[in-house]
Design a protein around this motif. Structure first.
Motif, PDB file in Angstrom:
ATOM      1  N   LEU A 112     -14.221  -0.491 -20.979  1.00 57.92           N
ATOM      2  CA  LEU A 112     -15.582  -0.117 -21.370  1.00 57.92           C
ATOM      3  C   LEU A 112     -16.554  -0.438 -20.239  1.00 57.92           C
ATOM      4  N   PHE A 113     -16.369  -1.582 -19.620  1.00 57.97           N
ATOM      5  CA  PHE A 113     -17.266  -1.987 -18.544  1.00 57.97           C
ATOM      6  C   PHE A 113     -17.148  -1.042 -17.351  1.00 57.97           C
ATOM      7  N   TRP A 114     -15.901  -0.647 -17.022  1.00 58.26           N
ATOM      8  CA  TRP A 114     -15.705   0.282 -15.896  1.00 58.26           C
ATOM      9  C   TRP A 114     -16.365   1.630 -16.170  1.00 58.26           C
ATOM     10  N   MET A 115     -16.307   2.045 -17.444  1.00 55.81           N
ATOM     11  CA  MET A 115     -16.989   3.295 -17.804  1.00 55.81           C
ATOM     12  C   MET A 115     -18.492   3.133 -17.593  1.00 55.81           C
ATOM     13  N   ALA A 116     -19.001   1.967 -18.001  1.00 58.17           N
ATOM     14  CA  ALA A 116     -20.437   1.710 -17.839  1.00 58.17           C
ATOM     15  C   ALA A 116     -20.823   1.699 -16.359  1.00 58.17           C
TER      16      ALA A 116
END
Lengths: 264, 269
Positions: free
Chosen positions: A36-40
């Motif tokens: 999720l963080f990498w997507m963000a």
């Protein structure tokens, strides 16, 4: 009948993956957060650039968000279905653990590719879809059923291309003995899937648009939602998917013939 | 002096063992040129039709990413967290508990050797690409930026290593540290300025990030070397905060080490 057999095998593998994930719940939550963080991070980059500019190669902020969302969707699906399996294949061939798959009563490539699924990859699929829908809303798009259906087919084609290119590069382990660096190389190339095709020219266009289909896997579906169905692009994407699929499967099977067990 | 000799030998062994992986580093550096190509295309397209973004022109922005790439190979931690983790998990750490050697200093000597090898090898593909990259390089003319960059680079390397070391020490508590490392890497990628120069962030967020250790891992020395830190006062303030983080993280590492050893069980003979 054969298809039903494959489906049964896949469901058994899926059940095994779900049970395994439930055994390591903390790990599952942590990895979901990581993804999720990498997507963000990817979306954050778009947000920061558009604080200072109006367009990138003629694409406005929400068109770019749609493009990046499409890239994230395909990548999440790849992570969920195939990434771990293909990545482990490289190590298994080297260590001899590939024997385990050769000895199984099922089609080899199918068993290699579908043994595990990563639920954390799937968990972020709705979020990637949410990004696409939100961007489409911001753009005031109202795609018809045919457009959405074609977009879905393109996502499957994109997934097939990603799977095939990854399988192709990992299969080189049958000759090179090590697939180290493929992961970094794959992510490096995948960055180009978040670029508008119009931004590439000269040698970069030849490599990343025509020779390697990294740019078209996202540009064609995103353009379908933005501008409608273009049959030339459709033919291009489907042909690229078929070409890379045939190439990867051929290289895999030729490589398997070279495989000599490394275990005792 | 004898104490220094121990770590000099560790450094020399580190040099030898890292040279074994010279092709891995060279391949990794070559792949980073693919990333650089992506950065050039993306920012080239973003600059189309305008001469500056946040006060910097395209050449200055691309120089920032080139410097960032070089620094990654010279000062960033690559596998140090996993190496520490492996040594704890496999019990290899036991040998250091019985010898008059400081484990932190030993690992730091190996880290210094590894970065010397990886940094030097990373220069090779960059030198090949130099005729092309040369046109995009625009370095600051003020001499003080380079003077300030030297301690900033050394302290950045210390912060990079100590953070990785701390994550490795988490193995005393957790069997698997990979997810912690990747999550931290993602945060570091953003707040270390690897995705975009941090001065493009909203002012309040940029100010807040300048108090985090991530800012001093990579962005601060890169910003000094590319003229994004505008005044000597700003540089001095940054060096002060960076020094604080060096000591603070070293303190955390020592705490984790002593607390972790209490949980550690050495088995075997």
């Amino acid at each position: 009948m054969r298809l039903l057999h494959y489906l049964r095998l896949w469901l058994a593998c899926m059940r095994y993956s779900v049970v395994r994930t439930l055994m390591f719940r903390g790990d599952f939550i942590m990895w979901s957060l990581v993804e999720l963080f990498w997507m963000a991070v990817n979306l954050g980059l778009i947000g920061v650039i558009y604080r200072h500019t109006e367009s990138i190669a003629g694409w406005n902020q929400w068109e770019m968000t749609l493009l990046v969302g499409t890239s994230l969707l395909i990548q999440r699906l790849l992570m969920g279905f195939f990434w771990t399996n293909l990545f482990e294949m490289g190590r298994n061939v080297r260590s001899g653990a590939f024997d385990f798959f050769v000895a199984q009563p099922g089609p080899l490539l199918f068993m290699v590719s579908t043994r595990k699924i990563d639920l954390d990859g799937f968990l972020n699929v709705p979020i990637a879809l949410g990004v696409i829908i939100y961007a489409a809303r911001q753009l005031g798009l109202d795609p018809g059923a045919a457009q959405i259906a074609v977009y879905a087919v393109f996502i499957v084609c994109g997934l097939a291309i990603h799977y095939a290119t990854l399988l192709f590069f990992i299969s080189l382990v049958f000759w090179l003995q090590s697939a180290k660096g493929v992961e970094g190389g794959y992510f490096g190339l995948n960055e180009f899937s978040r670029l508008p095709r119009q931004a590439l020219s000269g040698a970069a266009a030849v490599i990343f648009v025509y020779a390697l289909p990294v740019t078209i896997v996202t540009n064609v579906p995103a353009s379908t939602l933005l501008h409608g169905i273009d049959w030339t692009s459709t033919a291009w994407l489907v042909s690229a998917a078929v070409f890379w699929w045939v190439l990867a499967v051929t290289v895999f099977h030729v490589g398997v013939r070279r495989y000599t067990s490394a275990s005792s | 002096m004898a104490s220094f000799a121990k770590y000099r030998h560790a450094f020399l062994i580190g040099l030898q063992s890292n040279l074994v992986y010279r092709w891995n580093f060279a391949v990794r550096a070559s792949f980073s040129l693919v990333h650089l190509a992506y950065v050039f295309i993306l920012w080239g397209a973003a600059f189309a039709g305008q001469t500056s973004v946040a006060g910097f022109d395209l050449r200055q922005t691309l120089t920032y990413f080139i410097v960032m790439l070089i620094l990654q190979f010279f000062i960033s931690a690559m596998n140090e967290d996993y190496e520490v983790s492996e040594e704890i998990r496999n019990g290899l750490i036991n040998q250091f508990l019985l010898k008059p050697i400081n484990y932190f200093a030993y690992r730091f000597s190996i880290f210094a050797a590894a970065r010397l090898v990886s940094g030097s090898l990373a220069l090779l593909p960059l030198l090949i690409a130099a005729p092309f990259l040369y046109h995009y390089v625009s370095l600051p003319s003020a001499g003080w930026t380079y003077v300030a960059a030297v301690p900033a680079l050394l302290m950045s390397a210390c912060i990079q290593f100590t953070l990785a070391y701390c994550f490795g020490l988490l193995t005393f508590w957790f069997l698997e540290i990979q997810s912690f490392v990747i999550l931290s890497l993602a945060i570091e990628t953003v707040f270390g300025g690897q995705v975009f120069p941090l001065d493009l962030l909203p002012r309040w967020l940029y100010e807040a990030s300048s108090y985090l250790p991530y800012y001093y891992q990579m962005y601060f020395p890169a910003a000094l070397l590319t003229g994004r830190i505008g005044t000597p006062e700003e540089a001095l303030r940054g060096l002060g905060i960076q020094l604080f983080w060096v000591f603070a993280l070293y303190g955390v590492a020592q705490l984790l080490w002593t607390r972790g050893l209490r949980r550690h069980t050495a088995v075997g003979g």
